[in-house]
Scaffold this active site. Structure first.
Site, mmCIF file in Angstrom:
data_model
loop_
_atom_site.group_PDB
_atom_site.id
_atom_site.type_symbol
_atom_site.label_atom_id
_atom_site.label_comp_id
_atom_site.label_asym_id
_atom_site.label_seq_id
_atom_site.Cartn_x
_atom_site.Cartn_y
_atom_site.Cartn_z
ATOM 1 N N SER A 412 0.824 -1.225 -0.061
ATOM 2 C CA SER A 412 -0.038 0.234 0.120
ATOM 3 C C SER A 412 0.778 1.176 0.075
ATOM 4 O O SER A 412 0.395 2.221 -0.613
ATOM 5 C CB SER A 412 -0.823 0.038 1.419
ATOM 6 O OG SER A 412 -1.612 -1.064 1.195
ATOM 7 N N HIS A 433 -1.511 -2.584 -7.335
ATOM 8 C CA HIS A 433 -2.238 -2.509 -5.702
ATOM 9 C C HIS A 433 -3.624 -2.621 -5.959
ATOM 10 O O HIS A 433 -4.437 -1.682 -6.446
ATOM 11 C CB HIS A 433 -1.788 -0.923 -5.562
ATOM 12 C CG HIS A 433 -2.397 -0.588 -4.076
ATOM 13 N ND1 HIS A 433 -2.952 0.589 -3.982
ATOM 14 C CD2 HIS A 433 -2.457 -1.090 -3.170
ATOM 15 C CE1 HIS A 433 -3.391 0.749 -2.575
ATOM 16 N NE2 HIS A 433 -3.252 -0.454 -2.207
ATOM 17 N N GLU A 445 -4.101 -0.144 -8.927
ATOM 18 C CA GLU A 445 -2.944 0.706 -9.421
ATOM 19 C C GLU A 445 -1.903 -0.178 -9.866
ATOM 20 O O GLU A 445 -1.418 -1.053 -9.220
ATOM 21 C CB GLU A 445 -2.849 1.578 -8.133
ATOM 22 C CG GLU A 445 -3.622 2.706 -7.811
ATOM 23 C CD GLU A 445 -3.453 3.356 -6.603
ATOM 24 O OE1 GLU A 445 -3.702 4.800 -6.493
ATOM 25 O OE2 GLU A 445 -2.749 2.900 -5.709
ATOM 26 N N ASN A 483 -3.765 6.509 -1.809
ATOM 27 C CA ASN A 483 -3.597 6.482 -0.487
ATOM 28 C C ASN A 483 -2.741 8.075 -0.471
ATOM 29 O O ASN A 483 -2.959 8.267 0.832
ATOM 30 C CB ASN A 483 -2.847 5.388 -0.094
ATOM 31 C CG ASN A 483 -3.794 4.280 0.218
ATOM 32 O OD1 ASN A 483 -4.926 4.308 0.127
ATOM 33 N ND2 ASN A 483 -3.273 2.799 0.418
HETATM 34 P P1 NAI Z 1 -3.158 -9.845 6.149
HETATM 35 O O1 NAI Z 1 -2.292 -9.973 7.458
HETATM 36 O O2 NAI Z 1 -4.514 -10.213 6.260
HETATM 37 O O3 NAI Z 1 -2.126 -11.057 5.370
HETATM 38 C C1 NAI Z 1 -0.790 -11.272 5.305
HETATM 39 C C2 NAI Z 1 -0.793 -12.810 5.082
HETATM 40 O O4 NAI Z 1 0.620 -12.791 4.617
HETATM 41 C C3 NAI Z 1 -1.044 -13.608 6.055
HETATM 42 O O5 NAI Z 1 -1.840 -14.599 5.962
HETATM 43 C C4 NAI Z 1 0.373 -14.155 6.617
HETATM 44 O O6 NAI Z 1 0.557 -15.558 6.985
HETATM 45 C C5 NAI Z 1 1.120 -14.158 5.375
HETATM 46 N N1 NAI Z 1 2.736 -13.832 5.350
HETATM 47 C C6 NAI Z 1 3.424 -12.923 6.138
HETATM 48 N N2 NAI Z 1 4.631 -13.318 5.661
HETATM 49 C C7 NAI Z 1 4.839 -14.453 4.711
HETATM 50 C C8 NAI Z 1 6.035 -15.129 4.081
HETATM 51 N N3 NAI Z 1 7.016 -14.884 4.343
HETATM 52 N N4 NAI Z 1 5.525 -15.788 3.172
HETATM 53 C C9 NAI Z 1 4.300 -16.200 2.826
HETATM 54 N N5 NAI Z 1 3.106 -15.760 3.476
HETATM 55 C C10 NAI Z 1 3.221 -14.718 4.534
HETATM 56 O O7 NAI Z 1 -2.605 -8.768 5.252
HETATM 57 P P2 NAI Z 1 -3.539 -8.060 4.170
HETATM 58 O O8 NAI Z 1 -4.309 -7.001 4.706
HETATM 59 O O9 NAI Z 1 -3.887 -9.116 3.536
HETATM 60 O O10 NAI Z 1 -2.454 -7.337 3.336
HETATM 61 C C11 NAI Z 1 -1.144 -7.794 2.876
HETATM 62 C C12 NAI Z 1 -0.711 -6.756 2.030
HETATM 63 O O11 NAI Z 1 -1.380 -6.002 1.128
HETATM 64 C C13 NAI Z 1 0.083 -5.514 2.795
HETATM 65 O O12 NAI Z 1 1.532 -5.167 2.065
HETATM 66 C C14 NAI Z 1 -0.904 -4.332 2.710
HETATM 67 O O13 NAI Z 1 -0.431 -3.253 2.802
HETATM 68 C C15 NAI Z 1 -1.368 -4.635 1.395
HETATM 69 N N6 NAI Z 1 -2.671 -3.990 1.104
HETATM 70 C C16 NAI Z 1 -3.802 -4.334 2.196
HETATM 71 C C17 NAI Z 1 -4.883 -3.634 1.960
HETATM 72 C C18 NAI Z 1 -5.967 -3.910 2.920
HETATM 73 O O14 NAI Z 1 -7.112 -3.163 2.939
HETATM 74 N N7 NAI Z 1 -5.907 -4.673 4.058
HETATM 75 C C19 NAI Z 1 -5.249 -2.906 0.713
HETATM 76 C C20 NAI Z 1 -4.384 -2.948 -0.138
HETATM 77 C C21 NAI Z 1 -2.998 -3.443 0.021
#
Ligand code: NAI
Length: 687
Positions: A412, A433, A445, A483
């Site tokens: 993000s 994104h 994006e 953002n």
């Molecule tokens: P989340 O915490 O729900 O999911 C992250 C996942 O990554 C978890 O299931 C975790 O087990 C896994 N993970 C962590 N380290 C890992 C590794 N080394 N290898 C494989 N899997 C691994 O987080 P979320 O919300 O899905 O965010 C993920 C990314 O997306 C972040 O970079 C965030 O900034 C971005 N993002 C989030 C948005 C949101 O609204 N939550 C919107 C747009 C982008």
């Protein structure tokens, strides 16, 4: 015996309407790719066709369309100026009054002018997969060729008013039940037409000559007011349709036509049409047209959390084979569970069939072994928002994947240049994104690093479009286009709260503008911890721009991290279900103001709106000046598709233009004076 006459030409060889006559029956074929819009050449062609079939004394004349659909609407590119002759209402009146009765033979999407054309025919027959609708309201318009007057005379007032006001299409079986069709067929259209002609029923009363039973539309009006959310056209469409019950066809049609022409000039319709065209051009950058997108079959998603699961579901829905990679097999199974839950929801809602759901599940694998990414064409990383974790994932992917395959981050706020730094094949890395929920939100994006190859960008755009998304190119900066503007929006909201506005009044004002929710409701919905982490990062890096209001930090420290947090509290109290304003927050904010000696200023709703918009528009202009966004319409697409800015207001840039740049300059000067040293002025807004 068959005779052919080309009745209109838009070029030396292009025959957009062709008439052929066989055994006394005419076939009028419209061929105006891609969706057979009723451009002036088609209207002329149809006028000539009416004359030709009558001159030949044909028993019937069937209108069919070449290509993937029957007429799918008017020619929107003609809407900016006065419509050239012949006008569509005259063409349709001629078809309806023709001695030779017309039969509409339909497939695909029969929308707007297409449905108006069908309603002017004596009979309507359609393939069972056809859809029918009056979507003009989506462009801030109402039908302009008798649609609101003929439709109620054919299917009844309430159904017609609903179709005209909500713009949503109905399927062939439903339209048949409404009384809109004489026959629904499956298979070959010509066979169906011949069968229909063989047992031709007596010619019915023309649509325009039928009467309409008046019904009470109070409940429908309430429904439409709610769903229109400030857009004018839906209620105008409803009320114009209602005229069919009280006025003769010709009077109702004249009013409809004039209203349609007036609405073409309205700010809302100009805004919606501009977005409609922009969503086509922005998603296909000219620069990338020279690069044939590579085929994407196998997609690897790393991280099966909220975002990863949504992106995986969207990729499966587009027919890709998907591998979900997680930290360990247990987390991988949890990720699979999240994707399967999305598939189950689509199935339960009837959006997909059991067979489709099975196909999607069969295309999904989940695990923790990076070796399975060896034949992937694209990998999208959606792990924790931590640069080191992301770099480690990129390195593992780069080690197993082909150098021609794409590797993307869903970050993000982080800089994709730094995530990919020093890795082999720099041209293949980029940012993709997605927005949450990624299986539903259309905006993506597409972030090019300083090394991303145009070939990579071209493939990424094609992939996103294939997912049914709206990809928008953005350069690298903190928060990209969307953002980064959101941060400016929140900063100005916080400054007003610090200086005397209630957060609840700020939310209310932004809802008055037409946003689905205000900035504090939004934070409660998404969780306060994401922006908290981002603020901490910017403070540590020394990049926070100016005045810092730490009220939200205090909420986070108290555990009030939003609706989904264990306390079920944020700016609002969600313990009882729906969020309620919380006196505790009011008291806390008041104490903060006393402690910081800030002014107790009163802000009207209008002031709140214009000051927030000044912050948004200033940031958007900086983004354009820095070359992060390629056009003001790109900014408007991002904010209407990703952040709920009302489409009928056209997006922040269109809104600013309509409001007047002088007023925006004044408002910007006011926010600069309110928080000195906190804003960098864009050239456009400098006094
Ligand atoms: P989340 O915490 O729900 O999911 C992250 C996942 O990554 C978890 O299931 C975790 O087990 C896994 N993970 C962590 N380290 C890992 C590794 N080394 N290898 C494989 N899997 C691994 O987080 P979320 O919300 O899905 O965010 C993920 C990314 O997306 C972040 O970079 C965030 O900034 C971005 N993002 C989030 C948005 C949101 O609204 N939550 C919107 C747009 C982008």
């Amino acid at each position: 015996m068959t005779t052919r006459t080309a009745t209109s030409h838009s070029g030396p060889d292009a025959k957009v309407v062709e008439v052929s006559i066989s055994n006394g029956h005419a076939l009028v074929t419209i061929d105006n790719p891609p969706v057979n819009p009723l451009s002036v050449s088609v209207r002329k062609g149809l006028m000539d066709a009416v004359r030709a079939v009558n001159d030949a004394g044909c028993k019937t004349a069937a209108i069919v369309c070449a290509g993937r659909t029957f007429v799918a609407g008017g020619d929107i590119s003609e809407f900016a100026g006065p419509p050239p002759l012949p006008h569509l209402p005259d063409v349709l009146n001629a078809i309806e009054a023709s001695e030779t009765p017309f039969i509409a033979v339909m497939h695909g999407t029969v929308l707007g002018g297409g449905l108006e054309l069908a309603l002017a025919c004596a009979w309507r027959i359609a393939d069972e997969k056809t859809k029918f609708g009056l979507p003009e309201v989506n462009l801030g318009l109402i039908p302009g060729a008798g649609g609101t007057q003929r439709l109620p005379r054919v299917i009844g007032l309430e159904r017609a008013a609903r179709m005209a006001a909500n713009g949503k299409p109905v399927n062939a079986r439903t339209f048949e039940e409404f009384g809109g069709l004489d026959l629904v067929f499956s298979g070959d259209a010509m066979t169906a037409l011949e069968g229909f002609r063989d047992t031709l029923p007596p010619r019915p009363t023309s649509s325009s000559e039928r009467t309409v039973e008046n019904v009470d539309l109070t409940a429908l009006k309430a429904e439409i007011t709610k769903s229109a959310k400030g857009s004018n056209a839906p209620m105008i469409a409803l009320e114009t349709t209602a005229l069919a019950a009280t006025l003769p066809f010709s009077e109702g049609s004249n009013i409809e036509r004039q209203t349609h022409l007036d609405l073409r000039q309205s700010a809302q319709s100009r805004a919606l049409r501009r977005l409609f065209f922009a969503s086509r051009s922005v998603t296909r950058p000219d620069r990338l047209k020279a690069f044939e997108p590579a085929e994407i079959n196998h997609v690897v998603i790393v991280g099966g959390g909220l975002m990863g699961a949504g992106i995986a579901a969207a990729s499966l829905a587009a027919g890709h084979r998907v591998t979900l990679l997680e930290r360990d097999t247990e987390s991988a199974e949890a990720g699979r569970g999240r994707v399967e839950a999305i598939i189950a929801k689509d199935l339960a809602s009837g959006r997909i069939t059991e067979a489709r759901a099975d196909a999607r599940r069969a295309n999904l694998s989940a695990g923790a072994n990076y070796a399975t990414a060896f034949d992937a064409d694209l990998a999208i990383e959606a792990v924790f928002e931590d640069p080191e974790v992301k770099r480690a994932v990129f390195a593992e992917l780069a080690a197993v994947m082909s150098e021609t395959a794409l590797i993307a981050t869903n970050t993000s706020y982080l800089d994709p240049n730094l995530i990919a730094e020093g890795m082999p094949g720099p041209g293949r890395f980029l940012g993709l994104h997605f927005f949450s929920p990624a299986n539903i939100m259309k905006l993506v994006e597409v972030v090019g690093t300083s090394a991303t190859a145009d070939q990579t960008m071209s493939t990424a755009f094609a992939f996103a479009r294939g997912l049914g998304k709206i990809p928008v190119e953005t350069g690298v900066c903190d928060g990209f286009i969307g953002n980064r503007i959101l941060s400016a929006y929140r900063r100005q909201a916080d400054y007003m709260v610090a200086d005397g506005a209630s957060p609840y009044d700020v939310d209310k004002a932004m809802r008055t503008l037409g946003m689905p929710m205000g900035p504090y409701e939004l934070q409660d919905r998404t969780g306060l911890q994401i922006s908290w982490a981002n603020r901490k990062r910017q403070l540590a890096a020394g990049t926070w721009p100016g005045r810092y209001v730490d009220i939200a930090d205090k909420l986070c420290e108290m555990g009030r991290q939003g609706r989904g947090s264990p306390m079920k509290k944020g700016w609002y109290d969600h313990t009882g279900g729906a969020g309620q304003p919380d006196p505790e927050i009011e008291a806390m904010v008041a104490a903060w103001r006393t402690e910081h000696g800030t002014a107790q200023q009163a802000f009207t709703a209008d002031e709140i709106i214009i000051r927030i918009m000044a912050a948004i528009v200033n940031e958007a202009n900086l983004i354009l000046e820095e070359g992060i966004a390629t056009s003001d319409t790109a900014v408007d697409i991002v904010w209407t598709e990703g952040y709920g800015f009302p489409k009928h207001l056209g997006g922040p840039m269109f809104w600013a233009e309509e409001t007047g740049i002088e007023r925006m300059r004044e408002a910007f000067a006011a926010i600069e004076a309110q928080s000195p040293g906190s804003w960098k002025a864009a050239e456009t807004l400098k006094g």
